[in-house]
Scaffold this active site. Structure first.
Site, PDB file in Angstrom:
ATOM      1  N   GLY A  88       0.815  -1.203   0.000  1.00 57.97           N
ATOM      2  CA  GLY A  88       0.000   0.000   0.000  1.00 57.97           C
ATOM      3  C   GLY A  88       0.849   1.252   0.000  1.00 57.97           C
ATOM      4  O   GLY A  88       1.916   1.325  -0.609  1.00 57.97           O
ATOM      5  N   GLY A  89       0.379   2.268   0.738  1.00 58.31           N
ATOM      6  CA  GLY A  89       1.097   3.540   0.791  1.00 58.31           C
ATOM      7  C   GLY A  89       2.477   3.432   1.375  1.00 58.31           C
ATOM      8  O   GLY A  89       3.344   4.286   1.115  1.00 58.31           O
TER       9      GLY A  89
ATOM     10  N   GLY B 220      25.140   9.163 -30.915  1.00 61.81           N
ATOM     11  CA  GLY B 220      24.643   9.892 -29.761  1.00 61.81           C
ATOM     12  C   GLY B 220      25.090   9.287 -28.446  1.00 61.81           C
ATOM     13  O   GLY B 220      25.183   9.992 -27.430  1.00 61.81           O
ATOM     14  N   ALA B 221      25.362   7.987 -28.459  1.00 55.88           N
ATOM     15  CA  ALA B 221      25.808   7.331 -27.226  1.00 55.88           C
ATOM     16  C   ALA B 221      27.141   7.904 -26.754  1.00 55.88           C
ATOM     17  O   ALA B 221      27.391   7.996 -25.548  1.00 55.88           O
ATOM     18  CB  ALA B 221      25.919   5.823 -27.451  1.00 55.88           C
TER      19      ALA B 221
END
Length: 511
Positions: free
Chosen positions: A167-168, A401-402
């Protein structure tokens, strides 16, 4: 006076835990809260605080309100000789469920850690929010989240999941720097029953949010251990690489390993043929002190390797492409993994060493639809933003781009080196020839022979580190065997960077 003595005796009896509670814990292969504290901290160094705190709404506790501590042990002590604060949830008291006073104890310990500049370790083992306390328990979680955010990037925060975390409750670990899990622990937002009723999916706790799932599939867990003991020893090991706070340097350990040691084995470990894979962890082990490397996220996004080591006694963070997985390409998961690690290093004054062998970003619709552009941009931002020393060594390939996104000169990399056989270009020679000389190759009497000839020419003219060195894009071309001593010398000169030790630069936000 008699009442005070009675309360102290009662507290001691409760602190020891009943035999039944302890036996139940051990049957699950788990330790009790105080056994975990004893294992985590240096012997006889832990000092408990708020031991007499009781639940605010005792009338709802079914007679259990007199059990002091309210299901969590908090305090401070020494780990590797340094002060650390901790909170250990006690599953033997109301299932370790979180109520108002339980939360107050945790928040108090966290804020003390922040005030005194000490790391904070949370040992999670809880059934979740205490239903009897209603919204007060939910408000307690919110206060813990706020304290996590305030401390983020200022003091190291470690979450250790040693039982249920649902849960939370899962968002506090999600806000911390590192998450440890054991194979018999689990984390999820909603449990199997809810998933079954709402989504009509049949799934077990382990399949939904077990430690192995989060270490291999979701990437939520940075470390996975077999049991409590192994896990807590790993927490101690990680803390040995982290500073107490963002205004301190990581712990220096006088080295036994010669800083001038050569590494001739590197010439055999990394094949000259760029198509042949190898394990970059062997390269790391060869370069760093005593071959010791603490890998982070070992089982997730394995095409990128990150972790901590020492170089001439100084802590460094390693970021490296891993050719034995997806050829070392950068995908979404690898971008997220490296980005989070780089920001950790920058927040805590840890120099970053990047080992490049990358053919590019992983192509395909799944990557484009999943947001490789956004996540690749996060990696760029992390490298550019980092103010710690940034060293880089190109082992083999550095394409497109790497090359740009991994600590290049354009992103203010400090000292960059390459091995003689390294290839720096927009793409591989074969791909470049196929685009640039397609018509010429087709028109040749022997297209294959002409293609090989053009590839060789392109390789010699463009795909080598000397072109980049001539333009100042790398600082030197070095022999593989000299890698350790060159990086040691580079580290020594860059440790004096003047833009370090700033007040809080940023938090370590979830990526």
């Amino acid at each position: 006076m008699e009442d005070f003595v009675r309360k102290l005796r009662e507290r001691k009896a409760i602190a020891a835990g009943t035999e039944k509670d302890a036996a139940a814990q051990h049957q699950k292969g788990r330790l009790t809260a105080r056994e975990r504290i004893e294992l985590l901290f240096d012997p006889d160094s832990f000092n408990e605080i708020d031991t007499l705190v009781t639940p605010r709404y005792e009338s709802y506790m079914g007679g259990k309100g007199s059990r002091f501590g309210d299901g969590v042990v908090t305090g401070f002590g020494l780990i590797n000789g340094r002060q650390v604060f901790a909170a250990a949830q006690d599953a033997s008291v109301m299932g370790g469920s979180l109520g108002e006073m339980h939360a107050n104890k945790i928040v108090k310990a966290m804020r003390m850690a922040l005030s005194y500049g000490c790391p904070f370790v949370a040992l999670n083992d809880s059934g979740g929010a205490r239903i009897q306390e209603g919204v007060d328990s939910l408000g307690g979680y919110a206060r813990i989240f706020d304290a996590n955010c305030e401390a983020s990037g200022v003091i190291p925060q470690l979450s250790v999941i040693l039982g249920p975390c649902a849960g939370g409750a899962v968002y506090s670990p999600g806000l911390t720097d590192f998450i440890f899990m054991t194979e018999n622990s689990y984390m999820f937002i909603t449990g199997p029953e809810v998933v079954r009723s709402v989504m009509q999916e049949q799934v077990s706790q382990e399949e939904l949010g077990g430690g192995r799932i989060h270490a291999t599939e979701s990437g939520v867990a940075h470390f996975l251990s077999r049991d409590d003991q192994e896990c807590l020893l790993k927490v101690r090991e990680l803390l040995s690489y982290l500073p107490s706070n963002n205004m301190s340097d990581p712990p220096y350990v006088p080295p036994r390993d010669d800083p001038e040691r050569r590494c001739p084995e590197l010439e055999e470990l990394v094949p000259v043929d760029p198509q042949k894979p190898y394990d970059v962890r062997e390269v790391i082990a060869s370069i760093v002190d005593d071959g010791r490397f603490l890998e982070v996220h070992e089982l997730w996004a394995q095409n990128m390797v990150v972790g901590f080591a020492r170089l001439d006694g100084y802590v460094v963070g390693l970021v490296a492409n891993q050719p034995i997985h997806l050829a070392g390409t950068i995908d979404i998961k690898a971008s997220i993994k490296a980005t989070h690690f780089i920001r950790i290093c920058d927040a805590y004054n840890i120099p970053i060493i990047t080992l490049q062998d990358v053919p590019g970003f992983l192509p395909g619709t799944s990557q484009e639809y999943g947001g490789i552009i956004r996540n690749g941009a996060r990696l760029i931002y992390a490298y550019s933003e980092a103010t710690v020393p940034k060293l880089m060594l190109i082992l083999r390939k550095s394409y497109g781009g790497a090359y740009c996104v991994m600590s290049s000169k354009g992103l203010r990399g400090d000292l960059l080196y390459a091995w003689p056989n390294a290839e720096l270009a927009v793409m591989g020679a074969a791909g470049a020839v196929n685009i640039l000389f397609r018509n010429e190759v087709k028109a040749a009497e022997d297209p294959k022979a002409r293609s090989r000839e053009l590839v060789s020419e392109y390789q010699e003219k463009f795909n080598n580190p000397y072109v980049a060195a001539a333009r100042g894009l790398i600082d030197d071309v070095i022999e593989p065997r000299d890698s350790r001593r060159v990086l040691v010398r580079a580290l020594h000169v860059t440790l004096s960077k003047r833009d370090r030790h700033l007040p809080k630069k940023h938090g370590i936000s979830p990526m």
